[in-house]
Design an enzyme around this catalytic site. Sequence first.
Site, mmCIF file in Angstrom:
data_model
loop_
_atom_site.group_PDB
_atom_site.id
_atom_site.type_symbol
_atom_site.label_atom_id
_atom_site.label_comp_id
_atom_site.label_asym_id
_atom_site.label_seq_id
_atom_site.Cartn_x
_atom_site.Cartn_y
_atom_site.Cartn_z
ATOM 1 N N LYS A 54 0.826 -1.203 0.000
ATOM 2 C CA LYS A 54 0.000 0.000 0.000
ATOM 3 C C LYS A 54 0.864 1.259 0.000
ATOM 4 O O LYS A 54 0.601 2.209 -0.741
ATOM 5 C CB LYS A 54 -0.924 -0.007 1.225
ATOM 6 C CG LYS A 54 -1.984 -1.099 1.200
ATOM 7 C CD LYS A 54 -2.785 -1.110 2.496
ATOM 8 C CE LYS A 54 -3.814 -2.222 2.508
ATOM 9 N NZ LYS A 54 -4.601 -2.262 3.764
ATOM 10 N N ALA A 70 -0.765 0.928 6.048
ATOM 11 C CA ALA A 70 -1.181 0.134 7.210
ATOM 12 C C ALA A 70 -2.093 -1.004 6.764
ATOM 13 O O ALA A 70 -2.831 -0.887 5.783
ATOM 14 C CB ALA A 70 -1.905 1.015 8.236
ATOM 15 N N ASP A 71 -2.031 -2.094 7.504
ATOM 16 C CA ASP A 71 -2.915 -3.221 7.223
ATOM 17 C C ASP A 71 -3.231 -3.945 8.526
ATOM 18 O O ASP A 71 -2.339 -4.173 9.349
ATOM 19 C CB ASP A 71 -2.269 -4.197 6.231
ATOM 20 C CG ASP A 71 -3.232 -5.279 5.789
ATOM 21 O OD1 ASP A 71 -4.236 -4.950 5.132
ATOM 22 O OD2 ASP A 71 -3.000 -6.465 6.106
ATOM 23 N N THR A 72 -4.491 -4.295 8.700
ATOM 24 C CA THR A 72 -4.942 -4.969 9.914
ATOM 25 C C THR A 72 -5.586 -6.298 9.555
ATOM 26 O O THR A 72 -6.408 -6.378 8.643
ATOM 27 C CB THR A 72 -5.952 -4.103 10.684
ATOM 28 O OG1 THR A 72 -5.335 -2.861 11.047
ATOM 29 C CG2 THR A 72 -6.427 -4.809 11.953
ATOM 30 N N ALA A 107 0.064 -3.924 10.893
ATOM 31 C CA ALA A 107 1.417 -3.613 10.419
ATOM 32 C C ALA A 107 1.435 -2.200 9.865
ATOM 33 O O ALA A 107 0.470 -1.749 9.247
ATOM 34 C CB ALA A 107 1.849 -4.602 9.338
#
Length: 219
Positions: A54, A70-72, A107
Site C-alpha cells: 500500500k 497500514a494493514d490490519t 502492520a
Amino acid sequence: MKLPPLILASASPRRVELLRQLSIDFKVIHSNAPEIQHGQLTGREASQINAYRKARAVAKKFPDALVLGADTLVHVDGMLLGKPASLEDAYLMLEQLQGRTHQVVTAICLLHLRSHRQSTFCETTAVTFRPLDAVKIRRYLTQVNPLDKAGAYAIQEEGNEIVEKISGSYTNVMGLPLERLQAELQSWTTDADLGPAGFPGVMPDFNLGAGSQPSQFLP
C-alpha cells in the site's frame, strides 16, 4: 514534531481519525494495491507485506513524501480473517470469534522512496469476545457495517456488546497503533541528516526498533 510531507495511504475513516490525534499535518491518498492473504503466511507476515504494498503504490507517485501504509488482520486458529465479502461471510466470522480470544495484528510501513528509507513494524493485541448466539450476532450486524472491517467488527462501534476484554493497544484494534507509531515517527523528524531536498538522507545503518523489519521489501 517536524516531519517530511506525510501521506496516509488509506481511506479508512478510523485511521484518519486516529492519525489526527497526533496533531500532525498529513494528506490522505487511497492506495489501490490489492491485499493478499496467503495460507502459508502468518498474520504478521501478511499484514507487513500488505502495508508495504500500500505504501509503495502511493510512494511511487509521491517519492518525496513520507508515506504511511497500514494493514490490519484478525488471526484465529491459524486462519487469517480480513474484510468479509458479504453479510453472511461477516456472520460466519463473528460466529467463529464468539466466546474466544483472537489476535489483531496491525502492520505499519513508513516509506520515503527518494531516500530509499523504510521502517516496517507490527503490533498485536489479544481480543476476547463474549459468548454470542445467533440473535446477538445478527443484532450486531444491524448496528454496524462489517464489510470494511477486518474480522467483521469494530471495537469502537458497539464493541461492548461483543468484546469482553483486550490485552494490548486499543488503537491497534482500530487499525493504527498510535503509541508505537508516535515513537517511530520521532526517527523521521527533519532536525538532522537532511538531504538536498530537505528530507532525511540515506543512512548506512537504521535503528528500526524492536519488532521492526529490515528493508527487505525495497527495490
